[in-house]
Write a protein that holds these residues in place. Structure first.
Motif, PDB file in Angstrom:
ATOM      1  N   GLY A  80      18.995  39.630  30.670  1.00  0.00           N
ATOM      2  CA  GLY A  80      19.592  39.477  29.351  1.00  0.00           C
ATOM      3  C   GLY A  80      19.092  38.236  28.636  1.00  0.00           C
ATOM      4  O   GLY A  80      18.909  38.244  27.422  1.00  0.00           O
ATOM      5  N   LEU A  81      18.851  37.175  29.371  1.00  0.00           N
ATOM      6  CA  LEU A  81      18.334  35.950  28.771  1.00  0.00           C
ATOM      7  C   LEU A  81      16.847  36.063  28.454  1.00  0.00           C
ATOM      8  O   LEU A  81      16.375  35.515  27.458  1.00  0.00           O
ATOM      9  N   VAL A  82      16.103  36.779  29.287  1.00  0.00           N
ATOM     10  CA  VAL A  82      14.664  36.925  29.077  1.00  0.00           C
ATOM     11  C   VAL A  82      14.382  37.662  27.767  1.00  0.00           C
ATOM     12  O   VAL A  82      13.492  37.275  27.017  1.00  0.00           O
ATOM     13  N   ASP A  83      15.145  38.702  27.463  1.00  0.00           N
ATOM     14  CA  ASP A  83      14.890  39.418  26.213  1.00  0.00           C
ATOM     15  C   ASP A  83      15.203  38.534  25.013  1.00  0.00           C
ATOM     16  O   ASP A  83      14.497  38.557  24.009  1.00  0.00           O
ATOM     17  N   VAL A  93      26.750  41.036  25.808  1.00  0.00           N
ATOM     18  CA  VAL A  93      27.137  41.934  26.896  1.00  0.00           C
ATOM     19  C   VAL A  93      26.049  42.031  27.972  1.00  0.00           C
ATOM     20  O   VAL A  93      26.342  41.870  29.141  1.00  0.00           O
ATOM     21  N   PRO A  94      24.758  42.250  27.628  1.00  0.00           N
ATOM     22  CA  PRO A  94      23.755  42.306  28.703  1.00  0.00           C
ATOM     23  C   PRO A  94      23.670  41.011  29.509  1.00  0.00           C
ATOM     24  O   PRO A  94      23.449  41.054  30.702  1.00  0.00           O
ATOM     25  N   GLU A  95      23.854  39.855  28.889  1.00  0.00           N
ATOM     26  CA  GLU A  95      23.826  38.606  29.641  1.00  0.00           C
ATOM     27  C   GLU A  95      24.957  38.551  30.664  1.00  0.00           C
ATOM     28  O   GLU A  95      24.797  38.038  31.756  1.00  0.00           O
ATOM     29  N   ALA A  96      26.086  39.104  30.298  1.00  0.00           N
ATOM     30  CA  ALA A  96      27.228  39.074  31.197  1.00  0.00           C
ATOM     31  C   ALA A  96      26.978  39.917  32.451  1.00  0.00           C
ATOM     32  O   ALA A  96      27.414  39.556  33.536  1.00  0.00           O
ATOM     33  N   PHE A  97      26.263  41.034  32.293  1.00  0.00           N
ATOM     34  CA  PHE A  97      26.028  41.924  33.423  1.00  0.00           C
ATOM     35  C   PHE A  97      24.668  41.723  34.090  1.00  0.00           C
ATOM     36  O   PHE A  97      24.536  41.882  35.293  1.00  0.00           O
TER      37      PHE A  97
END
Length: 116
Positions: A77-80, A68-72
């Motif tokens: 989101g990718l860094v984490d 979900v964070p990658e989508a928004f």
């Protein structure tokens, strides 16, 4: 002496140590994973808490809930995920190096006796 030999390192430095001469290579470390898990479950090796943290990091990386964070947030989101994957790889390599050192030292121990 064991304290000095079996010390833990930061995950990032441990990841870089894999390529230093004189340290166990990736193949030797990966081959030790089943032995490390077995020794931990038999309570011979003290890596239970660290293996649990590694398992949690692995689940976080592959978890679909984290999609979900990658989508928004795309980049954030990718860094984490990359940070957790870097920690996972480094911590795993460090723990495997520590386990291989423990295996070497274990051969010098007679239960109930101090060997110098």
């Amino acid at each position: 002496m064991a304290d000095k030999t079996l010390r833990r390192r930061m995950a990032w430095t441990a990841l870089l140590r894999v390529f230093k001469p004189g340290t166990p290579g990736i193949g030797k470390r990966l081959a030790a994973i089943p032995r490390m898990i077995k020794a931990t479950f038999k309570r011979e090796y003290d890596g239970g808490a660290r293996l649990a943290m590694l398992a949690a990091a692995g689940v976080y990386i592959i978890s679909p809930i984290d999609a979900v964070p990658e989508a928004f947030l795309l980049v954030f989101g990718l860094v984490d995920d990359l940070a957790v994957a870097g920690y996972f790889a480094g911590a795993l390599m460090d723990e495997l190096e520590r386990f291989l050192e423990w295996e070497k030292l274990r051969d010098n121990v007679i239960p109930g006796h101090v060997v110098r």
